[in-house]
Design a protein around this motif. Sequence first.
Motif, PDB file in Angstrom:
ATOM      1  N   ASP A   1      -0.157  10.184  -0.676  1.00  0.00           N
ATOM      2  CA  ASP A   1      -1.587  10.028  -0.381  1.00  0.00           C
ATOM      3  C   ASP A   1      -2.112   8.695  -0.911  1.00  0.00           C
ATOM      4  N   ILE A   2      -1.584   8.244  -2.049  1.00  0.00           N
ATOM      5  CA  ILE A   2      -2.014   6.960  -2.605  1.00  0.00           C
ATOM      6  C   ILE A   2      -1.650   5.832  -1.647  1.00  0.00           C
ATOM      7  N   TYR A   3      -0.469   5.908  -1.052  1.00  0.00           N
ATOM      8  CA  TYR A   3      -0.034   4.885  -0.091  1.00  0.00           C
ATOM      9  C   TYR A   3      -0.958   4.847   1.126  1.00  0.00           C
ATOM     10  N   THR A   4      -1.175   6.014   1.744  1.00  0.00           N
ATOM     11  CA  THR A   4      -1.987   6.040   2.964  1.00  0.00           C
ATOM     12  C   THR A   4      -3.440   5.682   2.667  1.00  0.00           C
ATOM     13  N   LEU A   5      -3.911   6.080   1.498  1.00  0.00           N
ATOM     14  CA  LEU A   5      -5.270   5.714   1.108  1.00  0.00           C
ATOM     15  C   LEU A   5      -5.393   4.201   0.918  1.00  0.00           C
ATOM     16  N   SER A   6      -4.337   3.583   0.457  1.00  0.00           N
ATOM     17  CA  SER A   6      -4.337   2.130   0.293  1.00  0.00           C
ATOM     18  C   SER A   6      -4.400   1.426   1.647  1.00  0.00           C
ATOM     19  N   ILE A   7      -3.786   2.018   2.667  1.00  0.00           N
ATOM     20  CA  ILE A   7      -3.899   1.453   4.019  1.00  0.00           C
ATOM     21  C   ILE A   7      -5.358   1.477   4.467  1.00  0.00           C
ATOM     22  N   VAL A   8      -6.027   2.600   4.192  1.00  0.00           N
ATOM     23  CA  VAL A   8      -7.442   2.720   4.563  1.00  0.00           C
ATOM     24  C   VAL A   8      -8.269   1.659   3.848  1.00  0.00           C
ATOM     25  N   LEU A   9      -8.014   1.461   2.548  1.00  0.00           N
ATOM     26  CA  LEU A   9      -8.762   0.451   1.797  1.00  0.00           C
ATOM     27  C   LEU A   9      -8.476  -0.950   2.350  1.00  0.00           C
ATOM     28  N   TYR A  10      -7.216  -1.207   2.685  1.00  0.00           N
ATOM     29  CA  TYR A  10      -6.830  -2.481   3.293  1.00  0.00           C
ATOM     30  C   TYR A  10      -7.666  -2.742   4.546  1.00  0.00           C
ATOM     31  N   GLN A  11      -7.781  -1.717   5.395  1.00  0.00           N
ATOM     32  CA  GLN A  11      -8.547  -1.876   6.630  1.00  0.00           C
ATOM     33  C   GLN A  11     -10.036  -2.038   6.361  1.00  0.00           C
ATOM     34  N   LEU A  12     -10.551  -1.316   5.377  1.00  0.00           N
ATOM     35  CA  LEU A  12     -11.971  -1.415   5.058  1.00  0.00           C
ATOM     36  C   LEU A  12     -12.368  -2.847   4.693  1.00  0.00           C
ATOM     37  N   LEU A  13     -11.464  -3.539   3.987  1.00  0.00           N
ATOM     38  CA  LEU A  13     -11.797  -4.865   3.484  1.00  0.00           C
ATOM     39  C   LEU A  13     -11.351  -5.997   4.405  1.00  0.00           C
TER      40      LEU A  13
ATOM     41  N   GLY B   1     -10.298  -5.390   7.883  1.00  0.00           N
ATOM     42  CA  GLY B   1     -10.464  -5.086   9.300  1.00  0.00           C
ATOM     43  C   GLY B   1      -9.144  -5.057  10.034  1.00  0.00           C
ATOM     44  N   ASP B   2      -8.035  -5.117   9.300  1.00  0.00           N
ATOM     45  CA  ASP B   2      -6.708  -5.187   9.909  1.00  0.00           C
ATOM     46  C   ASP B   2      -5.789  -4.164   9.252  1.00  0.00           C
ATOM     47  N   HIS B   3      -4.639  -3.924   9.882  1.00  0.00           N
ATOM     48  CA  HIS B   3      -3.624  -3.020   9.343  1.00  0.00           C
ATOM     49  C   HIS B   3      -2.657  -3.833   8.482  1.00  0.00           C
ATOM     50  N   PRO B   4      -2.119  -3.271   7.415  1.00  0.00           N
ATOM     51  CA  PRO B   4      -1.237  -4.051   6.535  1.00  0.00           C
ATOM     52  C   PRO B   4       0.079  -4.485   7.166  1.00  0.00           C
ATOM     53  N   TYR B   5       0.494  -3.842   8.230  1.00  0.00           N
ATOM     54  CA  TYR B   5       1.689  -4.308   8.932  1.00  0.00           C
ATOM     55  C   TYR B   5       1.472  -4.135  10.429  1.00  0.00           C
ATOM     56  N   ASN B   6       2.309  -4.754  11.216  1.00  0.00           N
ATOM     57  CA  ASN B   6       2.128  -4.759  12.664  1.00  0.00           C
ATOM     58  C   ASN B   6       2.450  -3.391  13.244  1.00  0.00           C
ATOM     59  N   ALA B   7       1.381  -2.628  13.577  1.00  0.00           N
ATOM     60  CA  ALA B   7       1.590  -1.270  14.085  1.00  0.00           C
ATOM     61  C   ALA B   7       1.350  -1.176  15.588  1.00  0.00           C
ATOM     62  N   SER B   8       0.998  -2.284  16.217  1.00  0.00           N
ATOM     63  CA  SER B   8       0.664  -2.265  17.639  1.00  0.00           C
ATOM     64  C   SER B   8       1.898  -2.016  18.501  1.00  0.00           C
ATOM     65  N   GLY B   9       1.858  -0.937  19.254  1.00  0.00           N
ATOM     66  CA  GLY B   9       2.917  -0.642  20.202  1.00  0.00           C
ATOM     67  C   GLY B   9       4.251  -0.296  19.580  1.00  0.00           C
ATOM     68  N   ILE B  10       4.273   0.049  18.316  1.00  0.00           N
ATOM     69  CA  ILE B  10       5.538   0.297  17.643  1.00  0.00           C
ATOM     70  C   ILE B  10       5.985   1.740  17.862  1.00  0.00           C
ATOM     71  N   GLU B  11       7.263   1.926  18.047  1.00  0.00           N
ATOM     72  CA  GLU B  11       7.819   3.257  18.237  1.00  0.00           C
ATOM     73  C   GLU B  11       8.010   3.943  16.884  1.00  0.00           C
ATOM     74  N   PRO B  12       7.916   5.301  16.857  1.00  0.00           N
ATOM     75  CA  PRO B  12       8.065   6.017  15.595  1.00  0.00           C
ATOM     76  C   PRO B  12       9.349   5.688  14.846  1.00  0.00           C
ATOM     77  N   HIS B  13      10.475   5.573  15.579  1.00  0.00           N
ATOM     78  CA  HIS B  13      11.740   5.342  14.894  1.00  0.00           C
ATOM     79  C   HIS B  13      11.866   3.910  14.382  1.00  0.00           C
TER      80      HIS B  13
ATOM     81  N   ASN C   1     -12.967 -13.371  12.177  1.00  0.00           N
ATOM     82  CA  ASN C   1     -14.075 -12.425  12.026  1.00  0.00           C
ATOM     83  C   ASN C   1     -13.706 -11.377  10.982  1.00  0.00           C
ATOM     84  N   PRO C   2     -13.644 -11.747   9.697  1.00  0.00           N
ATOM     85  CA  PRO C   2     -13.212 -10.792   8.659  1.00  0.00           C
ATOM     86  C   PRO C   2     -14.234  -9.689   8.437  1.00  0.00           C
ATOM     87  N   ALA C   3     -13.754  -8.560   7.925  1.00  0.00           N
ATOM     88  CA  ALA C   3     -14.650  -7.437   7.644  1.00  0.00           C
ATOM     89  C   ALA C   3     -15.650  -7.788   6.559  1.00  0.00           C
TER      90      ALA C   3
END
Length: 951
Positions: free
Chosen positions: A278-290, A292-304, A327-329
């Motif tokens: 939960d700490i990891y996923t919550l950190s992703i949320v905080l990353y996006q809040l500040l 406006g982006d995801h910490p790694y390239n998640a666009s179009g990526i397959e689960p595997h 255009n930063p958050a």
Amino acid sequence: MSFDWNIIESIVDQAINLPPEERETYIRKNCGDSEQLYMEVKNMLDSIQHSEGWMDEPDLVKDQFLTDIENEKSDFLDESAVGAVVDKYKLVDIIGRGGMGTVYLAERDDDSYKNRVAIKILRRGLDSEDMLTRFRIEQQVLAQLNHPNITHILDAGISEDGRPYYVMEFVEGLPITEYCEINNLSTEERLELFLQICGALTFAHQKLVIHRDLKPANILVTKSGIVKLLDFGIAKILSDDFLGEKSPDITSHHEPIYTITYASPEQIAGQPIGTASDIYTLSIVLYQLLTGDHPYNASGIEPHEIRTELETTSIKSPRAVIQNSENPAVPIQQLRDEIDDIILKGLHYEPELRYSSIEEFSRDIRNYLSNRPVSAKKPSRSYRFKKFIQRNRNLVTLGTAASILLIFSFTATLWQANQTRIEAERALAASERVVAVKDFLISMITAGNPWANPEQPQTARDLIDQGAFAAENELSDSPDLAAELFGVIGASYQGMREDALAEEYLTKAMELIDQGVILDPLVEADIKAKYSGSMLRAGQPDEAETVSNDALKKIRNLDGRDITLMESELLYMLANAYSLMGDTPKAIENTRLSVDLTCNRPEEFILQCIDYLTALKNLEEWGGNYEEGLQAAERAYDLAQEFQSSISDQMRLAVFGTYGNALSYNAQTSVAIPLLEENAELAGRRYGFDSYRYARALYDLSTAYEFAGRTVDALLTAEQVLEIQAENQMGNPMNSYWLYRAFRIAIDLHQPNYAQDIYDRFFHTLPEQMTTHYVDGFQLEFLKLNMLQSPDSPTLREEIYQLYDSFMERRSAHTATAALAAAEQAIRNNNPDTAEMYVSEYESAETPSSKSDIRPAQSLMIKSNISLLQDDINQAKVYAEESLRLLRQIGHKESPYVAEANLLLGKIHCSNDDDEEAIQYFEKSGTYWESIKKLHPELDEDVIYTNRCLR
């Protein structure tokens, strides 16, 4: 609006076979301008990708999934269900769809009350044992997570077609990222919202529940800025007996039920999951809040491919992302470099290198906001000093002096400290350097102790920080002086309730003592006493007892020294240690010894004497000795009157409040209320009507009102206390006590909406971590609130029984009260035998009861109801009349409890065919509720009473 299922299936069927990077364009093109059709397709595609076996056999899973959906066209999966009634709820609209079912907006479809709720209904075809267990676990999780920032469950049941459902509060809000963007929130405002999430997760983790699917869509913010955490559908339970049996692993067989782009590395790798996930996923949320982006390239990526991405990608620091964003958050100017350390620590690939808890995570955020050192930053003395300068940018200029110290030049408010420095320099010239340094530092640091110098609270912290920095950096060659100064610094931080810093410096002093530095025996004893106090606040009473006993033995061997003051303080530390260890008799014994030592010489030790008498009063009451508690409070009151010139206004107000409080507990409210009303007026005039002292005096008055049966006055006064605290002292540990009492009183008045409103408005004033006592108390009261809103819910009835068992096992202080609540539920269930058992449990519970306690009267009312169910009308009347007599005896002229007793007597006379007498009692009960509604129109109107016999 509904769509032809063939259209949705056709788009999904084509999209699923396209490369990931082409899917989005294809879906957008084929959905045209219909955003709703687009969402239907996206949700369906996501559900297929998250199904078991997707990675290995995508086509097979897709066909099976679509076949299942096709078989459910008439099911509660589309708009055709809107307008249907499930139990007493009418489905109004679809809110969303998930892996387990559909969530609907609904309203009550009866005349009880109008309330919008959310209903989650399990999908047909997912009624396997695993899925039913998972659905049942989600219900149980929400039922146990009564927290203002977590959506709570209201009801549950089985629909007519045999599918389980549960009813939740409806949260009208936006995902946290959207809310921040739309309202253009600053960095500080975003972090404050984030801390609300941390509070909710800390509570969940304390209950051994891991969310496992944290993402903006599951974190909504209401219009009033309240964060609500949703969707515990895939939560993991760490307790083996959460459901009364060994809890299964509900996501076994390699089933990736989570949001891929917010999953932790250990989730994706199929490894054991803990709070670090939960700490990891919550950190992703905080990353996006500040950013406006995801910490790694998640666009179009397959689960595997996600696991490889996480293993090989070096996450960019948030500030670097913002620096390069058009255009930063938030502006880069609003972020200091520590924010990178905080977020990247939470996003560490290895779980053991992340924060050890959400609480530690949130503490770093708070330290960041207040310009204090954060643990994620590599520690160094220069870093700590830098933070001191940042906190005091307008006060500090750095200079040098002829001594070994770094001395700061302050404004005129520090004139006295500068004069002391001048005297120290003169002493240095006289070759008394060490003594001068010691005297200078002690005077400087002690000036910052708010108890010693209450007139300069802002300067206090500056002085203490300055002394701490100097002692750490300049006294390595004088360990004896350093030990003494560390003790003074730690004691000063204690006075400011900076517990972590107090423990840090007192531990440094103790380490030097253990290494063999030679100190004056009474100085060493004083350090040990303060260190014991720090250990008590840290929840380590065993350590406090050991240290205090050791210090006592040493000073009692001193000859020719007056050890009265030091001995009494160490005895008091022992008393607190025994109290925390549950040995109240030993705690009382040691406090009485402290009282004897100081109060036999009140002219010398009046402050300590009164302090220990006040503590003795509280301990005596805790041990059930309320009369002895009153004696101690009365003695303190008399001494305060006799030595009034020797005590501060602050102490005088505290003593008067304590005495009034003791009178209230002993059913002497007619004496207590005038005293406490005068005390509150004095506090307001002396310290201001928005001050903590005024709030504290009001709270004592609220207690007296409640014990006198003036329950509405008690509630409104307690609410006034909370309003003051919300402005001045958020996080004060006393806020737990004050909010709990106001919340409970509102529920006793049968005002669930009013109680919920109070909690929602003031929960943010609570400390970061409450003691078990208040966690238990709120849990019980929330359950009682839910039972007021859904009195016929069998789920809630079972929950109160389970909660009682839990309290009983842990010997919670709320066990007796929970027993009465369980008995009341058994009465509602027409089960007199069960009710009788719980009343017996209440009577045998080892819980102290003051003379003002209304629980004995409530117990008699329950016994009366039991007798009614058993058709023993005469015995029912005896119990009810005795309950009413008891309430009158403790001072209740009118109160909700008197109204309940009158209503009960009315029912009893109805059963005895004495309608005329029954109506008189009914009218007395009704008159009370009507009168408080006229006096206080803000109260709810849903208190129900009768005015005639029903046959």
